[in-house]
Scaffold this motif. Structure first.
Motif, mmCIF file in Angstrom:
data_model
loop_
_atom_site.group_PDB
_atom_site.id
_atom_site.type_symbol
_atom_site.label_atom_id
_atom_site.label_comp_id
_atom_site.label_asym_id
_atom_site.label_seq_id
_atom_site.Cartn_x
_atom_site.Cartn_y
_atom_site.Cartn_z
ATOM 1 N N LEU A 99 34.829 34.839 42.630
ATOM 2 C CA LEU A 99 35.620 33.696 43.058
ATOM 3 C C LEU A 99 35.860 32.726 41.903
ATOM 4 O O LEU A 99 36.944 32.162 41.772
ATOM 5 C CB LEU A 99 34.935 32.978 44.220
ATOM 6 C CG LEU A 99 34.838 33.758 45.536
ATOM 7 C CD1 LEU A 99 34.171 32.898 46.602
ATOM 8 C CD2 LEU A 99 36.197 34.242 45.999
ATOM 9 N N LEU A 100 34.852 32.544 41.056
ATOM 10 C CA LEU A 100 35.030 31.695 39.876
ATOM 11 C C LEU A 100 36.092 32.263 38.941
ATOM 12 O O LEU A 100 36.903 31.523 38.379
ATOM 13 C CB LEU A 100 33.709 31.543 39.123
ATOM 14 C CG LEU A 100 32.744 30.468 39.624
ATOM 15 C CD1 LEU A 100 31.460 30.501 38.793
ATOM 16 C CD2 LEU A 100 33.370 29.090 39.565
ATOM 17 N N GLY A 101 36.088 33.573 38.766
ATOM 18 C CA GLY A 101 37.102 34.205 37.927
ATOM 19 C C GLY A 101 38.500 34.032 38.495
ATOM 20 O O GLY A 101 39.456 33.753 37.760
ATOM 21 N N ILE A 102 38.628 34.206 39.814
ATOM 22 C CA ILE A 102 39.924 34.023 40.458
ATOM 23 C C ILE A 102 40.409 32.588 40.285
ATOM 24 O O ILE A 102 41.571 32.336 39.950
ATOM 25 C CB ILE A 102 39.825 34.392 41.950
ATOM 26 C CG1 ILE A 102 39.632 35.913 42.104
ATOM 27 C CG2 ILE A 102 41.068 33.938 42.704
ATOM 28 C CD1 ILE A 102 39.356 36.349 43.529
ATOM 29 N N ILE A 103 39.498 31.625 40.510
ATOM 30 C CA ILE A 103 39.861 30.217 40.372
ATOM 31 C C ILE A 103 40.403 29.931 38.978
ATOM 32 O O ILE A 103 41.458 29.310 38.806
ATOM 33 C CB ILE A 103 38.626 29.330 40.655
ATOM 34 C CG1 ILE A 103 38.291 29.337 42.138
ATOM 35 C CG2 ILE A 103 38.872 27.895 40.174
ATOM 36 C CD1 ILE A 103 36.968 28.684 42.465
ATOM 37 N N LEU A 133 31.330 23.658 47.576
ATOM 38 C CA LEU A 133 31.314 23.728 46.115
ATOM 39 C C LEU A 133 30.223 24.671 45.619
ATOM 40 O O LEU A 133 30.446 25.459 44.695
ATOM 41 C CB LEU A 133 31.105 22.333 45.533
ATOM 42 C CG LEU A 133 32.275 21.357 45.695
ATOM 43 C CD1 LEU A 133 31.838 19.937 45.345
ATOM 44 C CD2 LEU A 133 33.441 21.775 44.806
ATOM 45 N N ARG A 134 29.035 24.607 46.232
ATOM 46 C CA ARG A 134 27.930 25.465 45.787
ATOM 47 C C ARG A 134 28.245 26.935 46.044
ATOM 48 O O ARG A 134 27.910 27.804 45.224
ATOM 49 C CB ARG A 134 26.632 25.063 46.480
ATOM 50 C CG ARG A 134 26.001 23.792 45.924
ATOM 51 C CD ARG A 134 24.586 23.613 46.444
ATOM 52 N NE ARG A 134 24.583 23.421 47.885
ATOM 53 C CZ ARG A 134 24.735 22.241 48.486
ATOM 54 N NH1 ARG A 134 24.936 21.154 47.766
ATOM 55 N NH2 ARG A 134 24.694 22.151 49.801
ATOM 56 N N PHE A 135 28.857 27.230 47.186
ATOM 57 C CA PHE A 135 29.168 28.628 47.475
ATOM 58 C C PHE A 135 30.169 29.174 46.473
ATOM 59 O O PHE A 135 29.999 30.283 45.944
ATOM 60 C CB PHE A 135 29.719 28.770 48.898
ATOM 61 C CG PHE A 135 29.941 30.196 49.315
ATOM 62 C CD1 PHE A 135 28.945 30.901 49.956
ATOM 63 C CD2 PHE A 135 31.141 30.842 49.035
ATOM 64 C CE1 PHE A 135 29.127 32.228 50.328
ATOM 65 C CE2 PHE A 135 31.342 32.162 49.396
ATOM 66 C CZ PHE A 135 30.333 32.859 50.043
ATOM 67 N N ALA A 136 31.236 28.419 46.203
ATOM 68 C CA ALA A 136 32.249 28.879 45.247
ATOM 69 C C ALA A 136 31.664 29.027 43.852
ATOM 70 O O ALA A 136 31.964 29.977 43.132
ATOM 71 C CB ALA A 136 33.430 27.904 45.230
ATOM 72 N N ALA A 176 39.987 39.555 49.504
ATOM 73 C CA ALA A 176 38.661 39.467 48.879
ATOM 74 C C ALA A 176 37.953 38.180 49.269
ATOM 75 O O ALA A 176 36.753 38.171 49.560
ATOM 76 C CB ALA A 176 38.799 39.556 47.361
ATOM 77 N N ALA A 177 38.692 37.069 49.309
ATOM 78 C CA ALA A 177 38.071 35.785 49.682
ATOM 79 C C ALA A 177 37.640 35.783 51.138
ATOM 80 O O ALA A 177 36.528 35.329 51.462
ATOM 81 C CB ALA A 177 39.045 34.644 49.415
ATOM 82 N N TYR A 178 38.484 36.279 52.047
ATOM 83 C CA TYR A 178 38.129 36.295 53.464
ATOM 84 C C TYR A 178 36.866 37.112 53.701
ATOM 85 O O TYR A 178 36.038 36.772 54.554
ATOM 86 C CB TYR A 178 39.271 36.887 54.300
ATOM 87 C CG TYR A 178 40.562 36.094 54.269
ATOM 88 C CD1 TYR A 178 40.583 34.746 53.946
ATOM 89 C CD2 TYR A 178 41.772 36.718 54.554
ATOM 90 C CE1 TYR A 178 41.770 34.037 53.901
ATOM 91 C CE2 TYR A 178 42.968 36.011 54.529
ATOM 92 C CZ TYR A 178 42.954 34.682 54.201
ATOM 93 O OH TYR A 178 44.142 33.984 54.169
ATOM 94 N N GLU A 179 36.726 38.217 52.963
ATOM 95 C CA GLU A 179 35.560 39.087 53.134
ATOM 96 C C GLU A 179 34.274 38.446 52.615
ATOM 97 O O GLU A 179 33.194 38.726 53.126
ATOM 98 C CB GLU A 179 35.795 40.418 52.413
ATOM 99 C CG GLU A 179 36.867 41.287 53.036
ATOM 100 C CD GLU A 179 37.262 42.452 52.140
ATOM 101 O OE1 GLU A 179 38.067 43.281 52.593
ATOM 102 O OE2 GLU A 179 36.767 42.527 50.998
ATOM 103 N N ARG A 180 34.373 37.602 51.612
ATOM 104 C CA ARG A 180 33.187 37.081 50.945
ATOM 105 C C ARG A 180 32.707 35.736 51.494
ATOM 106 O O ARG A 180 31.570 35.338 51.226
ATOM 107 C CB ARG A 180 33.461 36.934 49.432
ATOM 108 C CG ARG A 180 33.909 38.221 48.770
ATOM 109 C CD ARG A 180 34.290 38.002 47.323
ATOM 110 N NE ARG A 180 33.126 37.880 46.464
ATOM 111 C CZ ARG A 180 32.485 38.920 45.911
ATOM 112 N NH1 ARG A 180 32.896 40.152 46.146
ATOM 113 N NH2 ARG A 180 31.439 38.717 45.139
#
Length: 415
Positions: free
Chosen positions: A220-224, A211-214, A332-336
């Motif tokens: 990632l917050l924008g994508i969510i 949760l903290r990482f996201a 993008a998610a896999y890279e980050r």
């Protein structure tokens, strides 16, 4: 070839399970709609399956991490096969009352959520073993999803008409069993079980790390946020509004199968284009334009036309653009995300991005019943258009064009 075998098997298992799921996604709403005549009741049943499915994506991630990705994938699919097979069994015994169907839908959601929680992080894991680029891995995984919809939707439309919805749901149980067998035999990845060491304190700590990482990554917050809203609207469209439109304007479940098949074909084409073009084009520009063109026009066409041919054409074009979205998001998610946090962070992304799915079917059902189909389509379509303009407005979306190394995992802290 041996190095790529786990990735190939994972994609094959995913394709089989999604094909079956797409068939039951037509069969179960049609079963409820034709037996009760209520759009609201249809939304309730879909809600009952999706809510535990979405919650499990988040809450099961620490357990999946410690039990093992492959083990969780195998046992999750096997349990889902048994759970969904109970629906046609109860129907045959004349005990499939609405409360029983809702209870079984909850059980299916829990089992599927566990399996898919493991499937997500296995994609980059098996891709790294096979030396496959992340954009390509994400595109192939998305393409498998789209191809499964292409295969499952028209077959479901035909089988529902010929054999009835319970038979189609039984086929879905078989696809989950096949997926479990494929994963058990061929998806071989290094892993060890540490489930005995997962107490409540450690579980909360592991869950908090994801949760903290996201929360700390603006992109990632924008994508969510964006995907959560559009998924809510898409679910109301697919699970309630399109079946109601097909019933009122065409009068046959075959129309649902045709819409799904044409849309699936466009999505497969879009996924292939996305897999090929994503490394060559600016991600943000491609993503933003595709999102706008793939969303709101579908609602407008349904609201303005009673022509199945026009709806099919609009669905094909929209899904071609839609097929390019997931390769960009997943790459993008896999890279980050650091590899050791993938199950937890991808679980956070998937669960929160899909948080609106249960409520989309529920809201779509009640809004359609209260205001009528056309008003519901315009309301949902307008909200979709506003949401898809976000990448043109917020600066965080510029980070889509960057290719960062995965950030270091946060230092574990007590909850």
């Amino acid at each position: 070839m041996r190095r790529r075998a786990p990735f190939t098997a994972l994609i094959a298992a995913y394709l089989v399970s999604v094909a079956g799921t797409s068939m039951s996604a037509i069969a179960i709403p049609w079963l409820v709609l034709t037996t009760t005549g209520s759009a609201a009741q249809t939304g309730v049943v879909v809600f009952a399956q999706l809510l535990p499915y979405v919650a499990t994506q988040l809450l099961a991630a620490p357990v999946v991490d410690r039990f093992g990705l492959r083990r969780s994938l195998v046992w999750g699919n096997a349990a889902a096969a048994v759970a969904i097979a109970l629906i046609p069994a109860c129907y045959a015994l004349h005990v499939l009352t609405p409360p029983v169907l809702i209870g079984l839908a909850v059980l299916v959601g829990l089992c599927r959520g566990t399996a898919d929680c493991a499937n997500g992080p296995l994609v980059p894991t098996t891709a790294e073993i096979g030396g496959i680029a992340m954009e390509r891995a994400a595109g192939l995984n998305s393409g498998a999803n789209r191809a499964a919809l292409l295969l499952g939707a028209p077959l479901a439309g035909v089988l529902v008409t010929l054999l009835g919805p319970p038979a189609v749901v039984a086929v879905n149980a078989g696809t989950f069993a096949v997926a479990a067998i494929i994963a058990a035999i061929w998806v071989r990845v290094p892993e060890s079980s540490t489930v005995d060491g997962l107490d409540v304190r450690r579980y909360l700590r592991d869950l908090g790390e994801g949760l903290r990482f996201a929360r700390g990554d603006r992109l990632l917050l924008g994508i969510i946020t964006m995907v959560a809203v559009t998924n809510l609207l898409d679910q109301g469209l697919a699970e309630v509004m399109v079946p109601v439109w097909a019933r009122d304007e065409v009068g046959s479940a075959t129309a649902l199968g045709l819409i799904g098949a044409v849309g699936g074909g466009g999505a497969v084409l879009g996924s292939l284009l996305g897999t090929w073009l994503t490394p060559k084009l600016p991600r943000r520009t491609t993503f933003a334009a595709s999102y706008v063109l793939s969303g709101a026009p579908r609602f407008a066409v349904l609201a303005l036309s009673d022509s199945l041919a026009l709806v099919l054409a609009a669905w094909f074009v929209a899904e071609v653009f839609s097929g390019t979205l997931n390769p960009v998001i997943h790459a993008a998610a896999y890279e980050r995300i650091p590899p050791e946090l993938r199950a937890r962070v991808l679980g956070v992304l998937r669960s929160t991005a899909w948080l609106g799915l249960p409520f989309g079917a529920l809201a779509g059902g009640y809004l359609t019943e209260a205001w009528g189909l056309h008003t519901a389509l315009w309301v949902f379509g307008g909200a979709y258009l506003v949401t898809t303009l976000a990448p043109y407005v917020f600066p965080a979306w510029r980070e889509l064009d960057r290719h960062p190394e995965p950030a270091p995992a946060p230092t574990p802290t007590a909850p």
